[in-house]
Design a protein around this motif. Sequence first.
Motif, PDB file in Angstrom:
ATOM      1  N   ILE A  35       0.839  -1.207   0.000  1.00  0.00           N
ATOM      2  CA  ILE A  35       0.000   0.000   0.000  1.00  0.00           C
ATOM      3  C   ILE A  35       0.868   1.250   0.000  1.00  0.00           C
ATOM      4  N   ALA A  36       1.887   1.244   0.847  1.00  0.00           N
ATOM      5  CA  ALA A  36       2.795   2.393   0.908  1.00  0.00           C
ATOM      6  C   ALA A  36       3.529   2.576  -0.413  1.00  0.00           C
ATOM      7  N   ALA A  37       3.853   1.464  -1.071  1.00  0.00           N
ATOM      8  CA  ALA A  37       4.545   1.537  -2.361  1.00  0.00           C
ATOM      9  C   ALA A  37       3.654   2.183  -3.415  1.00  0.00           C
ATOM     10  N   LEU A  38       2.389   1.785  -3.463  1.00  0.00           N
ATOM     11  CA  LEU A  38       1.462   2.334  -4.454  1.00  0.00           C
ATOM     12  C   LEU A  38       1.192   3.815  -4.190  1.00  0.00           C
ATOM     13  N   ILE A  39       1.080   4.173  -2.925  1.00  0.00           N
ATOM     14  CA  ILE A  39       0.873   5.585  -2.574  1.00  0.00           C
ATOM     15  C   ILE A  39       2.090   6.403  -2.999  1.00  0.00           C
ATOM     16  N   ALA A  40       3.280   5.882  -2.723  1.00  0.00           N
ATOM     17  CA  ALA A  40       4.507   6.591  -3.092  1.00  0.00           C
ATOM     18  C   ALA A  40       4.595   6.771  -4.601  1.00  0.00           C
ATOM     19  N   ALA A  41       4.263   5.718  -5.339  1.00  0.00           N
ATOM     20  CA  ALA A  41       4.324   5.789  -6.804  1.00  0.00           C
ATOM     21  C   ALA A  41       3.289   6.745  -7.372  1.00  0.00           C
ATOM     22  N   GLY A  42       2.194   6.929  -6.646  1.00  0.00           N
ATOM     23  CA  GLY A  42       1.166   7.856  -7.111  1.00  0.00           C
ATOM     24  C   GLY A  42       1.576   9.307  -6.958  1.00  0.00           C
ATOM     25  N   GLY A  43       2.556   9.563  -6.108  1.00  0.00           N
ATOM     26  CA  GLY A  43       2.951  10.948  -5.862  1.00  0.00           C
ATOM     27  C   GLY A  43       4.342  11.302  -6.328  1.00  0.00           C
ATOM     28  N   THR A  44       5.081  10.327  -6.846  1.00  0.00           N
ATOM     29  CA  THR A  44       6.458  10.571  -7.286  1.00  0.00           C
ATOM     30  C   THR A  44       6.708   9.903  -8.629  1.00  0.00           C
ATOM     31  N   ASP A  45       7.407  10.588  -9.519  1.00  0.00           N
ATOM     32  CA  ASP A  45       7.792   9.998 -10.811  1.00  0.00           C
ATOM     33  C   ASP A  45       9.114   9.258 -10.628  1.00  0.00           C
ATOM     34  N   PHE A  46       9.016   7.982 -10.257  1.00  0.00           N
ATOM     35  CA  PHE A  46      10.225   7.199 -10.037  1.00  0.00           C
ATOM     36  C   PHE A  46      10.883   6.818 -11.365  1.00  0.00           C
ATOM     37  N   ASP A  47      12.188   6.597 -11.292  1.00  0.00           N
ATOM     38  CA  ASP A  47      12.948   6.160 -12.460  1.00  0.00           C
ATOM     39  C   ASP A  47      13.121   4.648 -12.478  1.00  0.00           C
ATOM     40  N   ALA A  48      13.001   4.004 -11.301  1.00  0.00           N
ATOM     41  CA  ALA A  48      13.138   2.555 -11.207  1.00  0.00           C
ATOM     42  C   ALA A  48      12.690   2.113  -9.823  1.00  0.00           C
ATOM     43  N   ALA A  49      12.505   0.790  -9.672  1.00  0.00           N
ATOM     44  CA  ALA A  49      12.104   0.245  -8.374  1.00  0.00           C
ATOM     45  C   ALA A  49      12.727  -1.123  -8.162  1.00  0.00           C
ATOM     46  N   ALA A  50      13.042  -1.421  -6.897  1.00  0.00           N
ATOM     47  CA  ALA A  50      13.478  -2.750  -6.476  1.00  0.00           C
ATOM     48  C   ALA A  50      12.466  -3.217  -5.439  1.00  0.00           C
ATOM     49  N   ILE A  51      11.748  -4.298  -5.737  1.00  0.00           N
ATOM     50  CA  ILE A  51      10.624  -4.724  -4.903  1.00  0.00           C
ATOM     51  C   ILE A  51      10.803  -6.179  -4.471  1.00  0.00           C
ATOM     52  N   ASP A  52      10.751  -6.413  -3.174  1.00  0.00           N
ATOM     53  CA  ASP A  52      10.803  -7.776  -2.651  1.00  0.00           C
ATOM     54  C   ASP A  52       9.476  -8.476  -2.966  1.00  0.00           C
ATOM     55  N   VAL A  53       9.553  -9.760  -3.287  1.00  0.00           N
ATOM     56  CA  VAL A  53       8.337 -10.503  -3.647  1.00  0.00           C
ATOM     57  C   VAL A  53       7.534 -10.906  -2.424  1.00  0.00           C
ATOM     58  N   MET A  54       8.213 -11.459  -1.418  1.00  0.00           N
ATOM     59  CA  MET A  54       7.511 -12.015  -0.259  1.00  0.00           C
ATOM     60  C   MET A  54       7.211 -10.926   0.769  1.00  0.00           C
ATOM     61  N   LEU A  55       6.104 -10.226   0.534  1.00  0.00           N
ATOM     62  CA  LEU A  55       5.672  -9.162   1.434  1.00  0.00           C
ATOM     63  C   LEU A  55       4.341  -9.547   2.079  1.00  0.00           C
ATOM     64  N   PRO A  56       4.043  -9.027   3.263  1.00  0.00           N
ATOM     65  CA  PRO A  56       2.749  -9.324   3.895  1.00  0.00           C
ATOM     66  C   PRO A  56       1.603  -8.631   3.159  1.00  0.00           C
ATOM     67  N   GLU A  57       0.477  -9.304   3.088  1.00  0.00           N
ATOM     68  CA  GLU A  57      -0.777  -8.751   2.540  1.00  0.00           C
ATOM     69  C   GLU A  57      -0.765  -8.583   1.021  1.00  0.00           C
ATOM     70  N   MET A  58       0.250  -7.956   0.464  1.00  0.00           N
ATOM     71  CA  MET A  58       0.320  -7.764  -0.982  1.00  0.00           C
ATOM     72  C   MET A  58       1.714  -8.147  -1.470  1.00  0.00           C
ATOM     73  N   THR A  59       1.793  -9.163  -2.332  1.00  0.00           N
ATOM     74  CA  THR A  59       3.101  -9.620  -2.797  1.00  0.00           C
ATOM     75  C   THR A  59       3.718  -8.623  -3.777  1.00  0.00           C
ATOM     76  N   GLY A  60       5.012  -8.802  -4.008  1.00  0.00           N
ATOM     77  CA  GLY A  60       5.688  -7.971  -4.998  1.00  0.00           C
ATOM     78  C   GLY A  60       5.097  -8.149  -6.384  1.00  0.00           C
ATOM     79  N   PHE A  61       4.620  -9.366  -6.690  1.00  0.00           N
ATOM     80  CA  PHE A  61       3.970  -9.609  -7.979  1.00  0.00           C
ATOM     81  C   PHE A  61       2.747  -8.695  -8.141  1.00  0.00           C
TER      82      PHE A  61
END
Length: 229
Positions: A35-61
């Motif tokens: 959720i925090a990742a999606l909120i951050a992406a909604g407010g910032t124009d990122f150039d790239a991301a590194a995302i762990d797959v095994m996350l609680p509640e919402m996977t990296g996939f």
Amino acid sequence: MAKILVVDDDSEMLQLVSASLTDEGHTVTSVSDGIAALIAAGGTDFDAAAIDVMLPEMTGFEICRRLRQSGNDFPIILVTARDAVDDRIFGLDSGADDYLTKPFSLAELNARLRAQLRRQAAPSASAPVLEAGDLQLDTTTVRARVAGRVVAFSVKEFSLLRFLVASAPEIRSRTDILAEVWGSPEHFDPTIVDQYISYVRKKLSAAGSVVSIATVRGVGYRADVPAPA
């Protein structure tokens, strides 16, 4: 240099990765859940991301899928301890550009990100719309049409098809394809190319396209496009 989003629920790993990327000169936003990742992406124009797959509640996939659905096209590297071919394929189908398995060195992650950023910044040599036979590939919207009808391809499937059609009638090896579509032939099992060729073939056939992909044994693959009548 670049604005990087890092997502990991392991606080120690999150701190290590963030510090390493900051040392490289990047501006890093680090969060611990989807959720925090999606909120951050909604407010910032990122150039790239590194995302762990095994996350609680919402996977990296799932994060990756949602970012792509929201129109975010920056390079994404998924990080996970799951290294089975099916897992890598699932991750790439989710919209990821690269897949890094644990344990990994921070130097390798930095190198992978630099490679993705270079590819993102490189000007495209292809026309915005590539036409071949009854196939039309819009590289701006990443949308394919066969005889005017939209055909759904994943980002990787589209990139593979575009590369082969743009190269036709030249034969492309697995190494060529991995380098162009996945960006790092050294880090992917070459059989992943065969799997994606199968996906693309099935979709072209189901759409009734006159364009097909031929296997040239011992060499690679070639897009066959009938000459205009």
